[in-house]
Design a protein around this motif. Structure first.
Motif, PDB file in Angstrom:
ATOM      1  N   ILE A 112       0.848  -1.207   0.000  1.00  0.00           N
ATOM      2  CA  ILE A 112       0.000   0.000   0.000  1.00  0.00           C
ATOM      3  C   ILE A 112       0.881   1.254   0.000  1.00  0.00           C
ATOM      4  O   ILE A 112       0.586   2.250  -0.676  1.00  0.00           O
ATOM      5  N   ASP A 113       1.993   1.204   0.734  1.00  0.00           N
ATOM      6  CA  ASP A 113       2.900   2.352   0.751  1.00  0.00           C
ATOM      7  C   ASP A 113       3.461   2.608  -0.644  1.00  0.00           C
ATOM      8  O   ASP A 113       3.502   3.750  -1.105  1.00  0.00           O
ATOM      9  N   SER A 114       3.857   1.528  -1.336  1.00  0.00           N
ATOM     10  CA  SER A 114       4.367   1.714  -2.706  1.00  0.00           C
ATOM     11  C   SER A 114       3.291   2.299  -3.611  1.00  0.00           C
ATOM     12  O   SER A 114       3.569   3.155  -4.453  1.00  0.00           O
ATOM     13  N   SER A 153       0.837   4.296  -2.702  1.00  0.00           N
ATOM     14  CA  SER A 153       0.678   5.737  -2.428  1.00  0.00           C
ATOM     15  C   SER A 153       1.853   6.518  -3.013  1.00  0.00           C
ATOM     16  O   SER A 153       1.694   7.682  -3.407  1.00  0.00           O
ATOM     17  N   ASP A 154       3.020   5.871  -3.099  1.00  0.00           N
ATOM     18  CA  ASP A 154       4.167   6.544  -3.736  1.00  0.00           C
ATOM     19  C   ASP A 154       3.914   6.781  -5.226  1.00  0.00           C
ATOM     20  O   ASP A 154       4.248   7.837  -5.759  1.00  0.00           O
ATOM     21  N   ILE A 155       3.305   5.797  -5.904  1.00  0.00           N
ATOM     22  CA  ILE A 155       2.986   5.972  -7.332  1.00  0.00           C
ATOM     23  C   ILE A 155       2.006   7.120  -7.492  1.00  0.00           C
ATOM     24  O   ILE A 155       2.179   8.009  -8.312  1.00  0.00           O
ATOM     25  N   LYS A 200      14.510  11.186  -0.345  1.00  0.00           N
ATOM     26  CA  LYS A 200      14.576  10.963   1.109  1.00  0.00           C
ATOM     27  C   LYS A 200      13.465  10.022   1.534  1.00  0.00           C
ATOM     28  O   LYS A 200      13.642   9.210   2.441  1.00  0.00           O
ATOM     29  N   HIS A 201      12.295  10.129   0.849  1.00  0.00           N
ATOM     30  CA  HIS A 201      11.207   9.207   1.165  1.00  0.00           C
ATOM     31  C   HIS A 201      11.617   7.772   0.805  1.00  0.00           C
ATOM     32  O   HIS A 201      11.348   6.840   1.560  1.00  0.00           O
ATOM     33  N   SER A 202      12.305   7.619  -0.340  1.00  0.00           N
ATOM     34  CA  SER A 202      12.766   6.278  -0.736  1.00  0.00           C
ATOM     35  C   SER A 202      13.727   5.698   0.305  1.00  0.00           C
ATOM     36  O   SER A 202      13.752   4.489   0.533  1.00  0.00           O
ATOM     37  N   ILE A 204      13.497   6.159   3.500  1.00  0.00           N
ATOM     38  CA  ILE A 204      12.648   5.613   4.563  1.00  0.00           C
ATOM     39  C   ILE A 204      12.083   4.266   4.122  1.00  0.00           C
ATOM     40  O   ILE A 204      11.979   3.328   4.906  1.00  0.00           O
ATOM     41  N   ASP A 205      11.726   4.183   2.810  1.00  0.00           N
ATOM     42  CA  ASP A 205      11.199   2.923   2.280  1.00  0.00           C
ATOM     43  C   ASP A 205      12.207   1.782   2.424  1.00  0.00           C
ATOM     44  O   ASP A 205      11.828   0.626   2.605  1.00  0.00           O
ATOM     45  N   VAL A 206      13.509   2.106   2.329  1.00  0.00           N
ATOM     46  CA  VAL A 206      14.533   1.076   2.528  1.00  0.00           C
ATOM     47  C   VAL A 206      14.396   0.510   3.931  1.00  0.00           C
ATOM     48  O   VAL A 206      14.320  -0.710   4.128  1.00  0.00           O
TER      49      VAL A 206
HETATM   50 ZN   LIG Z   1       7.013   4.894   0.360  1.00  0.00          ZN
END
Ligand SMILES: [Zn+2]
Length: 396
Positions: free
Chosen positions: A38-40, A42-44, A147-149, A151-153
């Motif tokens: 779901i996070d990915s 919302s990133d799209i 920077k958001h990516s 956090i995704d790591v």
């Molecule tokens: Zn994300």
């Protein structure tokens, strides 16, 4: 790589991550992998919004949509906001239900570990690319995205560790999902703020200040300014004053020069409407090239008191060195203020004062006051001042 290529690659990677995380998460019955999917997603959607904003600002207004299509950005932001909000609330709900019912039948397979490990690595690479390209091309939004990516790591590693150790602590998967769900909701706050501001026509105070500076530099007397944000674009309405004797052609020239200057200097400004109000100030150029200002009073013309304005001018009636209520006074404290700072403060004799007759309006005209502070002021005087756009307020 340039900015555009990085954005395209990022969208492609996120689509791949979304589809595989949600698919594998459903099969493995893992709340945390679904949450990460779901996070990915919302990133799209958020990068799609940025793309949409750029595209729409390239489109010219049409006859049917004379103000352009900028509001569609607000509408799609609202849709994205609601969609992501609902999905993250579902994640949180599912995680809490699993935790309460102690229902953890996680069926992780190699694919589940694989996708999260892949996600950590890919988000790391994307983060590096975005920050590097963003810095090289001076794009704040791309650096923020990078920077958001980052956090995704960490969240991908978190999910991976969760499903590895879920073998020993079964609740871990749902705990990680819960944390991720809360994180996604928190990261929605700026978008939510933007949506609300977009719907309510928020002003852009920074742009207003820039316009004030431009008007000051062009020596245009700005009396009112309003701005509103529509999507990423800004619409501005100004009121300026010009001497009544300025011909329409000349006024038109001044307006269109000011409009094009503002649009050219401030990128985000889409549209400027300028309203003109006449003042009965007159100007005369002397033979030596000196401009002498005049004002009109009762069908007669008098020379103005020539003290250069250094901001908004307020006058306070004085008598024998004390501030008084009566507007018509023998002298006045003339105060020019710019951005809250006093730039000029000087007592000046009223040349029109006669015992028994105040002639405050004549002094206000002569000195070019923008504001009058007086408790006791006649109805006619008040009306005459207001007609000139002079504000009248009582003494505090
Ligand atoms: Zn994300």
């Amino acid at each position: 790589m340039n900015r555009k290529q990085v954005s395209i690659l990022s969208t492609f990677v996120n689509v791949l991550l979304t589809v595989s995380k949600i698919g594998i998460g459903l099969v493995a019955k893992s709340n945390s992998i679904i949450a990460s999917g779901i996070d990915s997603l919302s990133d799209i959607l958020s990068s799609f919004l940025v793309f949409l904003g750029v595209k729409l600002s390239e489109k010219p207004p049409t006859k049917k949509f004379p103000y352009g299509l900028y509001r569609t950005e607000t509408v799609s932001s609202l849709l994205v906001f609601l969609m992501v909000l609902i999905s993250s609330m579902t994640i949180i709900y599912d995680a809490i239900v699993s935790l309460l019912e102690k229902n953890f039948d996680l069926q992780v397979n190699v694919l589940a570990f694989g996708i999260m490990a892949f996600s950590s690595v890919v988000c790391g690479i994307m983060s590096y690319l975005k920050i590097k390209t963003g810095k090289a091309e001076n794009s704040v939004s791309l650096v923020t995205d990078g920077k958001h990516s980052q956090i995704d790591v960490f969240s991908s590693i978190g999910v991976l560790l969760g499903i590895i150790f879920a073998r020993y602590i079964p609740a871990l998967d749902s705990i990680v999902a819960l944390v991720l769900g809360i994180y996604i909701i928190l990261s929605l706050i700026p978008l939510g703020k933007e949506v609300i501001e977009g719907v309510l026509d928020v002003a852009d105070l920074e742009v207003e200040n820039q316009i004030r500076k431009i008007c000051e530099k062009q020596q245009v007397n700005l009396t009112e300014i309003k701005s509103r944000k529509v999507g990423a674009r800004i619409f501005v309405e100004l009121t300026i004053t010009l001497p009544s004797e300025v011909k329409v052609g000349k006024a038109d020239q001044i307006i269109s020069d000011l409009q094009s200057l503002i649009i050219q200097k401030i990128n985000s400004v889409e549209h400027v409407v300028i309203q003109v109000k006449g003042t009965d100030e007159r100007f005369r150029m002397s033979r030596e090239g000196k401009v002498q200002k005049f004002f009109e009073h009762g069908n007669k013309i008098y020379p103005s008191i020539d003290i250069r304005k250094k901001g908004r001018r307020t006058i306070y009636p004085y008598r024998e060195d004390k501030q008084v209520d009566d507007f018509g006074a023998p002298e006045y404290l003339v105060e020019d203020k710019l951005k809250g700072k006093v730039k000029l403060s000087k007592k000046i004799k009223n040349p029109y004062y006669r015992i028994g007759r105040g002639h405050g309006v004549r002094f206000a005209k002569a000195i070019g006051a923008d504001e009058v502070v007086a408790g006791n002021i006649g109805k006619n005087a008040k009306r005459a001042l207001r007609r000139r756009g002079v504000r009248v307020r009582g003494r505090r």
